[in-house]
Design an enzyme around this catalytic site. Structure first.
Site, PDB file in Angstrom:
ATOM      1  N   ASP A   1      -8.632  -0.421   3.662  1.00 42.23           N
ATOM      2  CA  ASP A   1      -9.643  -1.220   2.970  1.00 42.23           C
ATOM      3  C   ASP A   1      -9.083  -2.532   2.421  1.00 42.23           C
ATOM      4  OD1 ASP A   1      -8.159   0.510   1.245  1.00 42.23           O
ATOM      5  OD2 ASP A   1      -9.488  -0.077  -0.398  1.00 42.23           O
TER       6      ASP A   1
ATOM      7  N   ASP B   1      -4.307   8.129  12.803  1.00 43.36           N
ATOM      8  CA  ASP B   1      -4.350   9.589  12.915  1.00 43.36           C
ATOM      9  C   ASP B   1      -5.784  10.103  13.033  1.00 43.36           C
ATOM     10  OD1 ASP B   1      -1.627   9.811  12.760  1.00 43.36           O
ATOM     11  OD2 ASP B   1      -1.559  10.381  10.648  1.00 43.36           O
TER      12      ASP B   1
ATOM     13  N   ASP C   1       4.281   7.260  -2.226  1.00 41.44           N
ATOM     14  CA  ASP C   1       4.726   5.924  -2.611  1.00 41.44           C
ATOM     15  C   ASP C   1       5.545   5.945  -3.898  1.00 41.44           C
ATOM     16  OD1 ASP C   1       2.571   6.647  -4.199  1.00 41.44           O
ATOM     17  OD2 ASP C   1       1.224   5.167  -3.324  1.00 41.44           O
TER      18      ASP C   1
ATOM     19  N   ASP D   1      -3.404  -0.387   3.094  1.00 42.84           N
ATOM     20  CA  ASP D   1      -4.391   0.643   3.405  1.00 42.84           C
ATOM     21  C   ASP D   1      -5.550   0.006   4.160  1.00 42.84           C
ATOM     22  OD1 ASP D   1      -2.901   2.622   2.280  1.00 42.84           O
ATOM     23  OD2 ASP D   1      -4.087   2.800   0.448  1.00 42.84           O
TER      24      ASP D   1
END
Length: 571
Positions: free
Chosen positions: A149, A89, A246, A147
């Protein structure tokens, strides 16, 4: 009500809150020790491997996107049963880097795609659901979510997905997701990352396995795990009316769809801790606000459900309202120094309770240190971190108290991402899988029933070159360096966007704390102007110690953040 009575009532109220929450932590510690044998066991993968989609939600991650794509593309799984979706995004050069890296991996035969959409509706949860609805093949059975990272080991999928099956390779239909433990690329980088290692260590080494092994509800941590697609669909999919989508999906899957979850304490997934206080505050604000929203959204469902046991209801309540300790901490900072002005008799029952709270705090977090360093000696060497941990808690108390209240009463679900800066220069070499490549290759090949030469990139290859994983953890690019300034500047804190209530409150409490440190010190040394004040050495000494800790915490978490943000804007 006189000042002395007000102080006494406040003392017992705040201390009772601390005691209840700390006793629950102590109970977790004891119960975990009694459930050590209740570890989940993996089953056997079927002959025909299930189809897996790896999802990597991304928004403006120029510093880590190359490392992330390299890591997930190195996952070992049959290439015809794996697809990787970079859910991008971004509105910066992240997209350019992602497209370039994905193109390189497609040349190697990896089925990786950068998926864009017209808007950011729903933020991370919206991106995940959009991918399920519009880009995921029907045969996909599992979603592995990371994610930007996160750097999973090459054998992550072959380690985790067997827990969805039994020993006869039958699919366990009631397993909703499997969550792994987070581990860190930069836990020793600075004092802030060292404190986060302890705080998150309590969650991943103790709280999550305690909840799993005792049959209580626990949440998916948003990344580093694998979801059963049918569980997501049965629960109504990803929703975005909270900022912790989540945990929201976890509770809906448990309560409404009757799925159960598995937590793997001994399987870790590497990721990056926030290295700057402004980043960490932003993350903690979102998490705390999210649990307030979770309480508002699910409290009635949980407490009215006959399928949810009393212990599960209590754990849900504790999970959502534990930030109430921050409200109690702020209140403690406000009333406790007032003891300077009045002769309050020392309430020894209160002193005993307070000492008990301190001892539980020490025992609990010493046990966490022992778990993290896997040795008593290691815990002793790092014992000095516990006072610093309390200082950090004190400094964040206003922000987290406000965030919890905001979450309960506000419906705003604007998602503020935590910046990833690729600051991993202190990475422990033992975390880098370079020395485990041969072992990983042998194990994954055995489980996949294939020959090692299938990794060569020809027909029937696996999605990933294991030698690439070292690059996934250490590589950087000119584009990343060029855009790091843009990343830093974009992460201005709330101080620079508006003069908020939280900013004013933190500044006032910092001044309040240091003022009473000076006042108590002057009284302790019998300065003439203070002769009418409380002369009790116990009160004066305790005020000096507590308020020094408080002042240090607010300076660390607030003033440093303000300076960092101003510097970022001026650069």
């Amino acid at each position: 009500m006189g000042l002395a009575t007000f102080i006494l009532v406040s003392q017992y109220t705040t201390t009772t809150i601390f005691l209840i929450l700390l006793l629950h932590k102590l109970y977790q510690l004891v119960a975990f020790g009694l459930t050590q044998r209740k570890k989940p066991l993996p089953g056997n993968l079927p002959q025909n491997f299930p189809f897996v989609v790896v999802q990597v939600p991304v928004f403006n991650e120029v510093a880590v996107i190359q490392r992330s794509i390299n890591a997930v593309c190195a996952l070992v799984w049959p290439a015809d049963r794996l697809r990787i979706h970079i859910l991008d995004d971004s509105n910066d050069t992240t997209t350019e880097i992602a497209n370039r890296e994905a193109s390189e991996w497609r040349k190697r035969g990896v089925d990786v795609h950068v998926i864009r959409r017209d808007d950011r509706v729903g933020y991370k949860g919206g991106a995940l659901q959009n991918d399920i609805d519009n880009h995921t093949p029907e045969q996909a059975q599992f979603f592995a979510i990371f994610d930007a990272d996160f750097c999973p080991d090459p054998n992550f999928l072959t380690t985790v997905i067997p827990y969805f099956y039994d020993q006869e390779s039958r699919f366990r239909e009631n397993v909703g997701f499997v969550q792994t433990r987070w581990d860190y690329l930069n836990s020793d980088l600075n004092i802030l990352t060292k404190m986060q290692q302890i705080i998150l260590g309590a969650h991943f080494f103790l709280e999550q396995p305690f909840r799993h092994r005792t049959g209580r509800v626990f949440n998916f941590n948003g990344t580093g795990g694998v979801w059963n697609r049918k569980a997501i669909e049965d629960a109504g999919g990803w929703q975005h009316d909270t900022v912790i989508e989540d945990s929201d999906l976890s509770y809906r899957t448990w309560i409404e769809a009757d799925y159960r979850f598995i937590y793997l304490r001994n399987v870790h997934c590497l990721n990056e801790l926030p290295t700057k206080m402004s980043d960490y505050r932003s993350q903690q604000k979102r998490w705390t606000k999210g649990f307030g929203q979770l309480l508002r959204k699910h409290a009635w469902k949980v407490f009215s459900s006959r399928k949810v046991t009393l212990s599960q209801k209590v754990e849900f309540l504790y999970h959502c309202i534990s930030p109430i300790s921050c409200i109690a901490t702020v209140w403690l900072h406000m009333f406790y120094p007032l003891n300077v002005f009045t002769e309050v008799a020392v309430p020894w029952i209160w002193v005993g309770i307070s000492v008990g709270c301190v001892l539980i705090f020490i025992v609990y977090y010493f046990a966490i240190l022992w778990m993290i360093y896997d040795s008593f000696v290691g815990a002793c060497k790092n014992f000095w971190k516990l006072p610093v941990l309390y200082i950090l808690f004190s400094g964040l108390s206003v922000q987290l108290a406000y965030s919890m209240i905001e979450g309960i009463f506000s419906k705003d679900a604007t998602f503020v991402r935590t910046p990833k800066r690729a600051e991993v220069t202190s990475v422990d070499p033992s975390f880098i899988p370079e020395n485990r490549l041969a072992e990983a290759t042998e194990e994954t090949e055995r489980q996949c029933h294939r020959e090692p030469q299938c990794l060569a990139g020809e027909e029937g290859h696996y999605a990933g070159d294991l030698t690439k994983i070292d690059d996934a953890l250490t590589s950087s690019s000119d584009e990343q360096a060029r855009d790091l300034k843009e990343v830093t500047k974009s992460q201005s804190s709330y101080f620079t966007t508006k003069l908020s209530f939280v900013a004013i409150m933190e500044l006032l409490l910092a001044l309040w704390s240091i003022a009473f440190v000076v006042l108590a010190a002057l009284t302790l040394f019998h300065i003439p102007l203070t002769t009418s004040f409380n002369q009790n050495v116990f009160w004066l000494s305790s005020i000096i110690v507590l308020m020094l800790f408080t002042f240090t915490g607010y300076v660390w978490t607030s003033v440093s953040t303000l300076l960092t943000s101003l510097a970022a804007l001026c650069s």
